[in-house]
Write a protein that holds these residues in place. Structure first.
Motif, PDB file in Angstrom:
ATOM      1  N   GLN A  84       0.897  -1.187   0.030  1.00  0.00           N
ATOM      2  CA  GLN A  84      -0.086   0.051   0.087  1.00  0.00           C
ATOM      3  C   GLN A  84       0.658   1.176   0.210  1.00  0.00           C
ATOM      4  OE1 GLN A  84      -2.678   0.656  -1.134  1.00  0.00           O
ATOM      5  NE2 GLN A  84      -4.279   1.134   0.534  1.00  0.00           N
ATOM      6  N   ILE A  85       1.777   1.248   0.576  1.00  0.00           N
ATOM      7  CA  ILE A  85       2.838   2.352   0.675  1.00  0.00           C
ATOM      8  C   ILE A  85       3.308   2.673  -0.907  1.00  0.00           C
ATOM      9  CG2 ILE A  85       5.139   3.218   1.237  1.00  0.00           C
ATOM     10  CD1 ILE A  85       4.767   1.827   4.220  1.00  0.00           C
ATOM     11  N   LYS A  86       3.756   1.583  -1.529  1.00  0.00           N
ATOM     12  CA  LYS A  86       4.157   1.716  -2.763  1.00  0.00           C
ATOM     13  C   LYS A  86       2.887   2.089  -3.786  1.00  0.00           C
ATOM     14  CE  LYS A  86       4.802  -2.290  -5.211  1.00  0.00           C
ATOM     15  NZ  LYS A  86       5.364  -3.564  -5.938  1.00  0.00           N
ATOM     16  N   ASN A  87       1.675   1.542  -3.595  1.00  0.00           N
ATOM     17  CA  ASN A  87       0.508   2.140  -4.261  1.00  0.00           C
ATOM     18  C   ASN A  87       0.470   3.831  -4.234  1.00  0.00           C
ATOM     19  OD1 ASN A  87      -1.651   2.539  -5.661  1.00  0.00           O
ATOM     20  ND2 ASN A  87      -2.927   0.996  -4.243  1.00  0.00           N
ATOM     21  N   MET A  88       0.722   4.187  -2.946  1.00  0.00           N
ATOM     22  CA  MET A  88       0.613   5.735  -2.522  1.00  0.00           C
ATOM     23  C   MET A  88       1.575   6.358  -3.151  1.00  0.00           C
ATOM     24  SD  MET A  88       0.944   7.215   1.543  1.00  0.00           S
ATOM     25  CE  MET A  88       2.570   6.654   1.585  1.00  0.00           C
ATOM     26  N   ILE A  89       2.656   6.017  -3.117  1.00  0.00           N
ATOM     27  CA  ILE A  89       3.865   6.967  -3.640  1.00  0.00           C
ATOM     28  C   ILE A  89       3.605   6.705  -5.284  1.00  0.00           C
ATOM     29  CG2 ILE A  89       6.423   6.974  -4.001  1.00  0.00           C
ATOM     30  CD1 ILE A  89       5.428   7.952  -1.088  1.00  0.00           C
ATOM     31  N   VAL A  90       3.537   5.686  -5.940  1.00  0.00           N
ATOM     32  CA  VAL A  90       3.384   5.577  -7.238  1.00  0.00           C
ATOM     33  C   VAL A  90       1.981   6.525  -7.959  1.00  0.00           C
ATOM     34  CG1 VAL A  90       3.203   4.006  -9.201  1.00  0.00           C
ATOM     35  CG2 VAL A  90       4.482   3.455  -7.662  1.00  0.00           C
ATOM     36  N   THR A  91       1.275   6.365  -7.135  1.00  0.00           N
ATOM     37  CA  THR A  91      -0.060   7.247  -7.287  1.00  0.00           C
ATOM     38  C   THR A  91       0.288   8.740  -7.471  1.00  0.00           C
ATOM     39  OG1 THR A  91      -1.490   5.582  -6.701  1.00  0.00           O
ATOM     40  CG2 THR A  91      -2.541   7.689  -6.794  1.00  0.00           C
ATOM     41  N   LEU A  92       1.144   9.100  -6.467  1.00  0.00           N
ATOM     42  CA  LEU A  92       1.383  10.565  -6.299  1.00  0.00           C
ATOM     43  C   LEU A  92       2.336  10.685  -7.562  1.00  0.00           C
ATOM     44  CD1 LEU A  92       1.290  13.357  -4.767  1.00  0.00           C
ATOM     45  CD2 LEU A  92       3.154  12.308  -3.239  1.00  0.00           C
ATOM     46  N   TYR A  93       3.409   9.990  -7.705  1.00  0.00           N
ATOM     47  CA  TYR A  93       4.468  10.401  -8.660  1.00  0.00           C
ATOM     48  C   TYR A  93       3.799  10.635  -9.873  1.00  0.00           C
ATOM     49  CZ  TYR A  93       9.122  10.161 -11.041  1.00  0.00           C
ATOM     50  OH  TYR A  93      10.112  10.268 -11.453  1.00  0.00           O
ATOM     51  N   THR A  94       2.958   9.729 -10.313  1.00  0.00           N
ATOM     52  CA  THR A  94       2.466   9.426 -11.668  1.00  0.00           C
ATOM     53  C   THR A  94       1.232  10.444 -12.100  1.00  0.00           C
ATOM     54  OG1 THR A  94       1.178   7.532 -11.251  1.00  0.00           O
ATOM     55  CG2 THR A  94       3.452   7.289 -11.914  1.00  0.00           C
ATOM     56  N   MET A  95       0.863  11.068 -11.097  1.00  0.00           N
ATOM     57  CA  MET A  95      -0.437  11.800 -10.998  1.00  0.00           C
ATOM     58  C   MET A  95      -0.530  13.032 -11.919  1.00  0.00           C
ATOM     59  SD  MET A  95      -2.322  13.847  -8.230  1.00  0.00           S
ATOM     60  CE  MET A  95      -2.872  12.395  -7.147  1.00  0.00           C
ATOM     61  N   LYS A  96      -1.409  13.080 -12.827  1.00  0.00           N
ATOM     62  CA  LYS A  96      -1.545  14.049 -14.100  1.00  0.00           C
ATOM     63  C   LYS A  96      -1.987  15.404 -13.295  1.00  0.00           C
ATOM     64  CE  LYS A  96      -2.127  11.022 -18.004  1.00  0.00           C
ATOM     65  NZ  LYS A  96      -2.794  10.615 -19.143  1.00  0.00           N
ATOM     66  N   ALA A  97      -1.103  15.888 -12.534  1.00  0.00           N
ATOM     67  CA  ALA A  97      -1.387  17.282 -11.880  1.00  0.00           C
ATOM     68  C   ALA A  97       0.166  17.607 -11.018  1.00  0.00           C
ATOM     69  CB  ALA A  97      -2.210  17.107 -10.565  1.00  0.00           C
ATOM     70  N   VAL A  98       0.120  19.150 -11.002  1.00  0.00           N
ATOM     71  CA  VAL A  98       1.150  19.512 -10.318  1.00  0.00           C
ATOM     72  C   VAL A  98       1.018  19.357  -8.957  1.00  0.00           C
ATOM     73  CG1 VAL A  98       2.557  21.411  -9.843  1.00  0.00           C
ATOM     74  CG2 VAL A  98       1.958  21.031 -12.206  1.00  0.00           C
ATOM     75  N   THR A  99       2.064  18.772  -8.232  1.00  0.00           N
ATOM     76  CA  THR A  99       1.791  18.301  -6.848  1.00  0.00           C
ATOM     77  C   THR A  99       2.969  19.153  -6.026  1.00  0.00           C
ATOM     78  OG1 THR A  99       3.363  16.550  -7.023  1.00  0.00           O
ATOM     79  CG2 THR A  99       0.783  16.183  -7.370  1.00  0.00           C
ATOM     80  N   VAL A 100       2.212  19.893  -4.896  1.00  0.00           N
ATOM     81  CA  VAL A 100       3.149  20.559  -3.856  1.00  0.00           C
ATOM     82  C   VAL A 100       2.990  20.101  -2.375  1.00  0.00           C
ATOM     83  CG1 VAL A 100       3.877  22.929  -3.245  1.00  0.00           C
ATOM     84  CG2 VAL A 100       2.564  22.565  -5.469  1.00  0.00           C
ATOM     85  N   SER A 101       4.000  19.771  -1.777  1.00  0.00           N
ATOM     86  CA  SER A 101       4.091  19.468  -0.379  1.00  0.00           C
ATOM     87  C   SER A 101       4.349  20.726   0.269  1.00  0.00           C
ATOM     88  CB  SER A 101       4.946  18.152   0.062  1.00  0.00           C
ATOM     89  OG  SER A 101       6.142  18.498  -0.720  1.00  0.00           O
ATOM     90  N   PHE A 102       3.706  21.056   1.411  1.00  0.00           N
ATOM     91  CA  PHE A 102       3.698  22.102   2.295  1.00  0.00           C
ATOM     92  C   PHE A 102       4.310  21.676   3.715  1.00  0.00           C
ATOM     93  CE2 PHE A 102       1.619  24.341  -0.977  1.00  0.00           C
ATOM     94  CZ  PHE A 102       2.390  25.724  -1.082  1.00  0.00           C
ATOM     95  N   ILE A 103       5.702  21.586   3.955  1.00  0.00           N
ATOM     96  CA  ILE A 103       5.885  20.577   5.236  1.00  0.00           C
ATOM     97  C   ILE A 103       5.917  21.814   6.349  1.00  0.00           C
ATOM     98  CG2 ILE A 103       7.823  19.687   6.285  1.00  0.00           C
ATOM     99  CD1 ILE A 103       8.984  18.790   3.711  1.00  0.00           C
ATOM    100  N   ASN A 104       4.861  21.691   7.334  1.00  0.00           N
ATOM    101  CA  ASN A 104       4.751  22.523   8.426  1.00  0.00           C
ATOM    102  C   ASN A 104       5.288  21.664   9.936  1.00  0.00           C
ATOM    103  OD1 ASN A 104       2.623  20.714   7.763  1.00  0.00           O
ATOM    104  ND2 ASN A 104       1.612  21.407   9.926  1.00  0.00           N
ATOM    105  N   GLY A 105       6.220  22.374  10.487  1.00  0.00           N
ATOM    106  CA  GLY A 105       6.633  21.708  11.779  1.00  0.00           C
ATOM    107  C   GLY A 105       7.914  20.992  11.465  1.00  0.00           C
ATOM    108  N   ALA A 106       7.618  19.706  10.844  1.00  0.00           N
ATOM    109  CA  ALA A 106       8.483  18.578  10.586  1.00  0.00           C
ATOM    110  C   ALA A 106       7.914  17.352   9.517  1.00  0.00           C
ATOM    111  CB  ALA A 106       8.815  17.868  12.066  1.00  0.00           C
ATOM    112  N   ALA A 107       8.670  16.787   9.049  1.00  0.00           N
ATOM    113  CA  ALA A 107       8.631  15.661   8.232  1.00  0.00           C
ATOM    114  C   ALA A 107       9.759  14.875   8.186  1.00  0.00           C
ATOM    115  CB  ALA A 107       8.335  16.114   6.559  1.00  0.00           C
ATOM    116  N   ALA A 108       9.421  13.472   8.696  1.00  0.00           N
ATOM    117  CA  ALA A 108      10.206  12.551   9.150  1.00  0.00           C
ATOM    118  C   ALA A 108      10.052  11.246   8.605  1.00  0.00           C
ATOM    119  CB  ALA A 108      10.555  12.524  10.549  1.00  0.00           C
ATOM    120  N   GLY A 109      10.931  10.328   8.301  1.00  0.00           N
ATOM    121  CA  GLY A 109      10.839   8.968   7.739  1.00  0.00           C
ATOM    122  C   GLY A 109       9.791   8.824   6.303  1.00  0.00           C
ATOM    123  N   LEU A 110       9.010   7.863   6.459  1.00  0.00           N
ATOM    124  CA  LEU A 110       7.748   7.970   5.533  1.00  0.00           C
ATOM    125  C   LEU A 110       7.278   9.192   5.443  1.00  0.00           C
ATOM    126  CD1 LEU A 110       6.446   6.166   3.772  1.00  0.00           C
ATOM    127  CD2 LEU A 110       4.716   5.524   5.437  1.00  0.00           C
TER     128      LEU A 110
END
Length: 258
Positions: A84-110
């Motif tokens: 499911q992690i693989k499914n999540m990441i592949v779906t995001l990476y191949t999405m036909k949209a521009v994607t932007v992450s806004f990291i608030n506070g902290a982002a660690a590991g996964l």
């Protein structure tokens, strides 16, 4: 669709996905990973061409939920979660949209792997990032190896993974882990970015994204598969057991290389 661990807001061609386990610092348990994946697939199946991802509460995500990890030590639970992690990441990476992450506070590991899977990675001025799997005797998953190598090159990516340190915003920007530092209210940031992107030829941008993602998809999938194989092996080591015990006991781990 109604979700419990995430909040998805779609307005026209813009979607915002909020990680919403604020009481657990948005740590990703099995339920949350499943709902992130379903929300991403909902966005991918729509006419949305711009996706924002950020975290409710104090942090973007503290990574995988350690309680989930401790309660799913058998292999029969491990592989479905990693799939499911693989499914999540592949779906995001191949999405036909521009994607932007806004990291608030902290982002660690996964949590950091998820953020790095986006096309733009923006980091709050006071926030920190950490690819900290090594601290509990594990290797990065969620494509962490793939995305760090893309941004830093193999040599520097290995150092960041091996050190597992928390990296403040300015250092993360200088290294190239993130693209931009932001300040101020997140809603203002989302509105500003939306306005900026609406003035751009976004279909041409997406076309270029799809050229690259098509070329690199096999490499990403191979990396995810290797991460799964090695993660299972590392979970059976003495170092991993010591790392988890030290984390729970809030002490420095004493690794033996076994």
């Amino acid at each position: 669709m109604q979700y419990k661990t995430v909040e998805l807001v779609i307005e026209g061609k813009t979607a915002t996905l909020f990680l919403n386990r604020a009481e657990s610092m948005n740590a990703m348990n099995i339920k949350m990973i499943d709902e992130i994946t379903k929300a991403l697939k909902e966005v991918a199946a729509s006419s949305v061409n711009l996706l924002f991802i950020t975290g409710k509460g104090r942090v973007f995500s503290s990574g995988g939920d350690l309680k989930t990890m401790l309660s799913s030590t058998d292999e029969s639970m491990f592989h479905p979660v990693m799939d499911q992690i693989k499914n999540m990441i592949v779906t995001l990476y191949t999405m036909k949209a521009v994607t932007v992450s806004f990291i608030n506070g902290a982002a660690a590991g996964l949590g950091l792997s998820l953020a790095l899977a986006c096309d733009y990675v923006k980091l709050e001025k006071s926030a920190k990032v950490a690819m900290n799997f090594i601290n509990i005797g594990l290797v990065p998953d969620g494509g962490g190896h793939f995305f760090l190598k893309k941004r830093l090159g193999e040599h520097k990516a290995k150092q960041i993974i091996w050190e597992g340190k928390s990296i403040p915003a300015n250092d993360a920007l200088q290294l190239g882990i993130v693209d931009e530092i932001y300040e101020g209210d997140i809603e203002e940031q989302l509105t500003f970015m939306k306005t900026k992107m609406e003035a751009r030829p976004i279909q041409a941008m997406i076309a270029s994204k799809m050229i690259y993602s098509t070329q690199e998809l096999q490499h990403l999938v191979e990396t995810l598969n290797l991460e799964t194989m090695n993660q299972l092996e590392m979970r059976n080591t003495e170092d991993h057991r010591e790392g988890v015990a030290a984390f729970l006991e809030k002490r420095i781990p004493h690794f033996s290389g076994k």
